[in-house]
Design an enzyme around this catalytic site. Structure first.
Site, PDB file in Angstrom:
ATOM      1  N   ASP A  16      -3.072  -3.456  -4.974  1.00  9.52           N
ATOM      2  CA  ASP A  16      -2.080  -4.427  -4.966  1.00  9.52           C
ATOM      3  C   ASP A  16      -0.387  -4.523  -5.616  1.00  9.52           C
ATOM      4  O   ASP A  16       0.344  -4.630  -5.905  1.00  9.52           O
ATOM      5  CB  ASP A  16      -2.537  -5.368  -4.386  1.00  9.52           C
ATOM      6  CG  ASP A  16      -2.721  -5.885  -2.223  1.00  9.52           C
ATOM      7  OD1 ASP A  16      -3.152  -4.419  -2.338  1.00  9.52           O
ATOM      8  OD2 ASP A  16      -3.722  -6.007  -2.623  1.00  9.52           O
ATOM      9  N   HIS A  67      -0.414 -11.580  -4.071  1.00 10.23           N
ATOM     10  CA  HIS A  67       1.429 -10.858  -4.444  1.00 10.23           C
ATOM     11  C   HIS A  67       1.898 -12.290  -4.722  1.00 10.23           C
ATOM     12  O   HIS A  67       2.174 -11.495  -5.172  1.00 10.23           O
ATOM     13  CB  HIS A  67       1.301 -10.832  -2.428  1.00 10.23           C
ATOM     14  CG  HIS A  67       0.209  -9.591  -2.034  1.00 10.23           C
ATOM     15  ND1 HIS A  67       0.721  -8.653  -2.006  1.00 10.23           N
ATOM     16  CD2 HIS A  67      -1.092  -9.887  -1.185  1.00 10.23           C
ATOM     17  CE1 HIS A  67      -0.356  -7.642  -1.176  1.00 10.23           C
ATOM     18  NE2 HIS A  67      -1.005  -8.821  -0.743  1.00 10.23           N
ATOM     19  N   HIS A  99      40.723 -17.297 -48.197  1.00  9.96           N
ATOM     20  CA  HIS A  99      40.926 -17.279 -46.503  1.00  9.96           C
ATOM     21  C   HIS A  99      40.094 -18.913 -46.270  1.00  9.96           C
ATOM     22  O   HIS A  99      39.125 -18.374 -46.045  1.00  9.96           O
ATOM     23  CB  HIS A  99      40.225 -15.643 -46.137  1.00  9.96           C
ATOM     24  CG  HIS A  99      40.658 -15.432 -44.455  1.00  9.96           C
ATOM     25  ND1 HIS A  99      40.094 -16.384 -43.970  1.00  9.96           N
ATOM     26  CD2 HIS A  99      41.754 -15.458 -44.320  1.00  9.96           C
ATOM     27  CE1 HIS A  99      40.275 -15.991 -42.693  1.00  9.96           C
ATOM     28  NE2 HIS A  99      41.742 -14.979 -43.343  1.00  9.96           N
ATOM     29  N   HIS A 131      -9.001  -2.918  -4.655  1.00 11.07           N
ATOM     30  CA  HIS A 131      -7.848  -2.924  -3.786  1.00 11.07           C
ATOM     31  C   HIS A 131      -6.906  -3.880  -4.233  1.00 11.07           C
ATOM     32  O   HIS A 131      -5.759  -3.644  -4.108  1.00 11.07           O
ATOM     33  CB  HIS A 131      -9.086  -3.536  -2.471  1.00 11.07           C
ATOM     34  CG  HIS A 131      -6.939  -3.923  -1.000  1.00 11.07           C
ATOM     35  ND1 HIS A 131      -6.588  -2.721  -0.566  1.00 11.07           N
ATOM     36  CD2 HIS A 131      -6.840  -4.368  -1.798  1.00 11.07           C
ATOM     37  CE1 HIS A 131      -5.565  -3.194  -0.475  1.00 11.07           C
ATOM     38  NE2 HIS A 131      -5.993  -4.404   0.314  1.00 11.07           N
ATOM     39  N   HIS A 183       0.702  -1.708   0.223  1.00  9.29           N
ATOM     40  CA  HIS A 183      -0.357  -0.202  -0.108  1.00  9.29           C
ATOM     41  C   HIS A 183       0.697   1.222  -0.315  1.00  9.29           C
ATOM     42  O   HIS A 183       0.466   2.759  -0.282  1.00  9.29           O
ATOM     43  CB  HIS A 183      -1.263   0.271   1.661  1.00  9.29           C
ATOM     44  CG  HIS A 183      -1.533  -1.349   1.440  1.00  9.29           C
ATOM     45  ND1 HIS A 183      -2.384  -1.668   2.847  1.00  9.29           N
ATOM     46  CD2 HIS A 183      -1.640  -2.195   0.721  1.00  9.29           C
ATOM     47  CE1 HIS A 183      -3.326  -2.843   2.429  1.00  9.29           C
ATOM     48  NE2 HIS A 183      -3.328  -3.052   1.414  1.00  9.29           N
TER      49      HIS A 183
END
Length: 465
Positions: free
Chosen positions: A266, A289, A368, A262, A80
């Site tokens: 988060d 989370h 080469h 909310h 928060h």
């Protein structure tokens, strides 16, 4: 237009209680920080006041909140606070706290936002470096059903969907299209919990700082009398009643979709752990989370990978070059088989990007290492020099009347071999202004993302007589 980094004008302090630890009178102080500091937490209650940077790499726990741990030092429930800092458009700040947990306040970001407004915003001297996504980034967790995507956009905004498959809280959606609206639309939205989860957390000796005014408690079953009495005791609230399914506390919702808002809060806080501002449309389904932080870490690693290769020139063969072989021939005196640049795709006052397509038909492959053909290093340097010659000659109005001689080459390194089928892309940059016809350049040649050759060159431009 370049945007300057920002910090706060003055220190500001708030006080509160820890949600999980139950620690009373936690003091949190926001303090100004120098440019390029980022977000840094400081534990003022510990010897030497250790600091912990707010970065996804240091997140070690995500149960009921996001926790940073470094050298066994913890800072918990940071989301928060970080969401408030990020949406306040702050780049650099020190967050001093005298406990291992950020105070929960009322379960929202409201009080952090108000504190930062009181602190004021101070513009700093250095420019902010914002990363622009060039492709979508996805993350999903089959176990939880969490799904995320960051879609490249011209600004940062968020769309969130949650679904708890219950009658009291089913599917909800929330959006934040402008972070300037965070204070009004998202910051007041409190954390929430189901009553069964809450009882389990109480038994685990967590949410010791939980109160009915710092979380929304959803009741998805009628509780027996003994469980109600236990809740009354825990919250010290003799008037707790659970007579029907719904919301336990009586303060009501700030918005009909407050839980989804909310969850969006988060996400904003957890994605601040990327450590860099980036523009994208963030779309999240069933976030949490653990998934938020995993997504943040994926974005962080993507940005770090891109920044390691951002200096590598990008070549799209479908794009029209600035100069094709005919245009190059009008500027350089070289001719086949010693004209070694095929295209010029970028040209400014300070740098040039050119392309050499290496094919088996090159005359030097005849002798080469014909069994194992490798482009000679001296010819890679010659091709690089010709590319630099275009940059030098672009500084005069009549390049056809000038010729470029390279008079010094230093720090030559051959990093990877160049073989038939490779496309060698050179980038040369001026390392100092051109003076008296002398031009200093730093050059690199890439095959894909691999550095093949590099050198520093000094050239002189001379008008033909």
């Amino acid at each position: 237009m370049a945007v300057k980094q920002k910090t706060i004008e003055k220190a500001v302090t708030i006080h509160g209680r820890g949600l999980h630890t139950g620690i009373e009178n936690i003091t949190l102080t926001f303090k100004p920080a120098m440019e390029n500091t980022g977000y840094v937490f400081k534990r003022t209650d510990l010897p030497e006041q250790p600091e912990i940077a707010a970065t996804a790499d240091l997140v070690k726990e995500t149960a009921r909140g996001t926790t940073l741990i470094k050298n066994n030092i913890r800072i918990a429930t940071i989301e928060h606070c970080l969401a408030s800092i990020f949406t306040a458009n702050i780049d650099n700040i020190i967050i001093e706290v005298n406990a291992e947990e950020i105070p929960i306040m009322d379960g929202s970001a409201k009080y952090f936002v108000e504190a930062l407004e009181e602190a004021g915003i101070q513009e700093q001297g250095e420019e902010r470096v914002e990363f622009q996504l060039d492709e979508p980034i996805k993350y999903s967790d089959p176990k939880t059903g969490s799904e995320f995507i960051a879609i490249p956009d011209d600004h940062i905004h968020y769309s969130v969907m949650i679904d708890f498959h219950t009658d009291v809280l089913g599917t909800q959606n929330a959006e934040l299209n402008n972070i300037a609206d965070f204070k009004k639309e998202v910051a007041p939205c409190r954390t929430f919990v189901f009553i069964d989860e809450m009882q389990q957390l109480i038994r685990q000796n967590l949410i010791r700082g939980g109160e009915l005014d710092n979380a929304i408690v959803f009741v998805n079953r009628i509780l027996p009398a003994e469980e109600i009495e236990a809740l009354k005791t825990f919250f010290n609230q003799p008037n707790v009643e659970v007579t029907k399914e719904g919301i336990l506390n009586t303060c009501g919702l700030s918005f009909n979709n407050e839980p989804a808002r909310h969850k969006l809060l988060d996400i904003v806080g957890d994605l601040a752990l990327v450590g860099r501002r980036f523009n994208a449309h963030i779309i999240a389904k069933k976030p949490g989370h653990a998934a938020n932080v995993a997504f943040a870490l994926k974005i962080k690693k993507f940005i770090e990978s891109r920044e390691k290769t951002h200096h590598i020139p990008k070549y799209d063969p479908n794009e029209e070059p600035l100069l094709d072989i005919v245009g190059i021939s009008k500027k350089l005196p070289h001719r086949p088989p010693f004209l070694l640049i095929d295209k010029i795709i970028e040209l400014t006052d300070t740098h040039v990007v050119g392309v050499k397509n290496v094919t088996m038909n090159e005359p030097f492959f005849v002798g080469h290492f014909p069994g194992h053909p490798v482009m000679p290093g001296v010819l890679q340097i010659e091709a690089m020099a010709q590319c630099g010659g275009i940059l030098v000659l672009s500084t005069v109005p009549d390049p056809e009347n000038y010729i470029t001689y390279f008079i010094k080459i230093d720090n030559v390194r051959f990093r990877n071999k160049v073989v038939p089928g490779d496309t060698l892309v050179f980038r040369l940059d001026l390392t100092s202004p051109i003076r008296r016809g002398l031009c200093q350049m730093s050059g690199k040649g890439y095959v894909g993302n691999q550095l093949a050759v590099e050198a520093e060159m000094l050239a002189q431009i001379v008008k033909e007589k």
